[in-house]
Design a protein around this motif. Structure first.
Motif, PDB file in Angstrom:
ATOM      1  N   GLU A 179      15.643  16.133  22.983  1.00  0.00           N
ATOM      2  CA  GLU A 179      14.745  16.748  23.950  1.00  0.00           C
ATOM      3  C   GLU A 179      15.399  17.922  24.678  1.00  0.00           C
ATOM      4  N   ASP A 198      13.435  11.046  10.488  1.00  0.00           N
ATOM      5  CA  ASP A 198      13.420   9.933  11.441  1.00  0.00           C
ATOM      6  C   ASP A 198      12.019   9.779  12.038  1.00  0.00           C
ATOM      7  N   PRO A 242      16.158  11.765  25.899  1.00  0.00           N
ATOM      8  CA  PRO A 242      16.521  11.755  24.479  1.00  0.00           C
ATOM      9  C   PRO A 242      17.314  13.008  24.112  1.00  0.00           C
ATOM     10  N   ILE A 281      11.418   9.985  15.805  1.00  0.00           N
ATOM     11  CA  ILE A 281      11.447  11.279  16.498  1.00  0.00           C
ATOM     12  C   ILE A 281      10.025  11.730  16.822  1.00  0.00           C
ATOM     13  N   ILE A 296       8.601  11.774  20.427  1.00  0.00           N
ATOM     14  CA  ILE A 296       9.229  12.792  21.275  1.00  0.00           C
ATOM     15  C   ILE A 296       8.638  14.159  20.964  1.00  0.00           C
ATOM     16  N   ASN A 349      20.111  11.185  17.740  1.00  0.00           N
ATOM     17  CA  ASN A 349      19.238  12.273  18.184  1.00  0.00           C
ATOM     18  C   ASN A 349      18.148  11.841  19.156  1.00  0.00           C
ATOM     19  N   ARG A 350      17.858  10.531  19.197  1.00  0.00           N
ATOM     20  CA  ARG A 350      16.857  10.044  20.147  1.00  0.00           C
ATOM     21  C   ARG A 350      17.457   9.129  21.214  1.00  0.00           C
TER      22      ARG A 350
END
Length: 223
Positions: free
Chosen positions: A35, A55, A32, A58, A61, A24-25
């Motif tokens: 995003e 996480d 990312p 995260i 972000i 996810n990142r």
């Protein structure tokens, strides 16, 4: 017509991806993955946004994009945890109620700018408690039983062009009523289907091959 502010947008982002570490990142063409969904929600879906994650990486972000996080407990971040359970966890931990909920999966990061408008119009003009996005599939599908192939969606010799398409759930956007979510469901028995014919609808990242496909489609159809 309801007020857009009655919408809650949930973006789920569990840490423990096994096939693609830190999925996810991870950067998809320099951005990312999560995003893409955050920016889409902020630009195209008026409402409140929240990220559900366990996480810690995260957080930078989310902070950069000014989006709040609801931290998941370990029992809500397992491999077998369903999206419906994530939604319920979010609703049960908020002090505010809504009329509608939208789920944006980071693994389906590419969406056309009009996707929400089209989904919202279809949802408001029809009687249903939920809407899903689907994509057409005109492949000749069958099953294999003891090494023997049996066609299911066509007859041998039939032209592909003559087949009626089947549709698959592509995960781009889920829209459902708050009351349905509180009942423990994201999809009702007769959900509305918004058909996506754009190549973005073919992107659902679960493997490295899916990742390469997503990068290709994002570069080709940067919408």
């Amino acid at each position: 017509m309801c007020c857009y502010k009655e919408i809650l947008i949930i973006i789920p982002a569990r840490a423990g991806s096994k096939r693609i570490k830190g999925k996810n990142r991870r950067l998809l063409n320099g951005v990312p993955l999560i995003e893409y969904s955050i920016k889409y929600a902020k630009k195209h879906i008026p409402g409140d946004i929240i990220i559900s994650t366990d996480d810690k990486l995260i957080a930078p972000i989310a902070n950069k994009l000014d989006v709040p996080i609801l931290w998941r407990k370990n029992n809500k971040a397992k491999d077998e945890t369903t999206a419906t359970e994530v939604v319920q966890d979010v609703l049960n931990n908020l002090n505010k109620t809504y009329n509608y909920v939208i789920l944006l999966q980071p693994t389906s990061p590419l969406r056309t700018k009009d996707l929400f408008k089209e989904a919202w119009k279809l949802f408001q003009n029809n009687s249903s408690k939920s809407l899903i996005t689907v994509s057409p599939n005109k492949n000749k599908l069958g099953v294999v039983n003891n090494t023997v192939y049996f066609p299911k969606t066509y007859n041998f010799g039939e032209r592909s062009q003559s087949l009626k398409p089947l549709y698959y759930e592509n995960g781009s956007l889920y829209l459902f009523s708050y009351t349905l979510a509180k009942e423990g469901k994201m999809v009702c028995d007769s959900p509305l289907a918004l058909i996506i014919n754009h190549p973005f609808g073919t992107v659902d990242i679960d493997t490295e091959i899916d990742w390469l496909w997503a990068e290709l489609i994002q570069k080709k159809y940067n919408d």
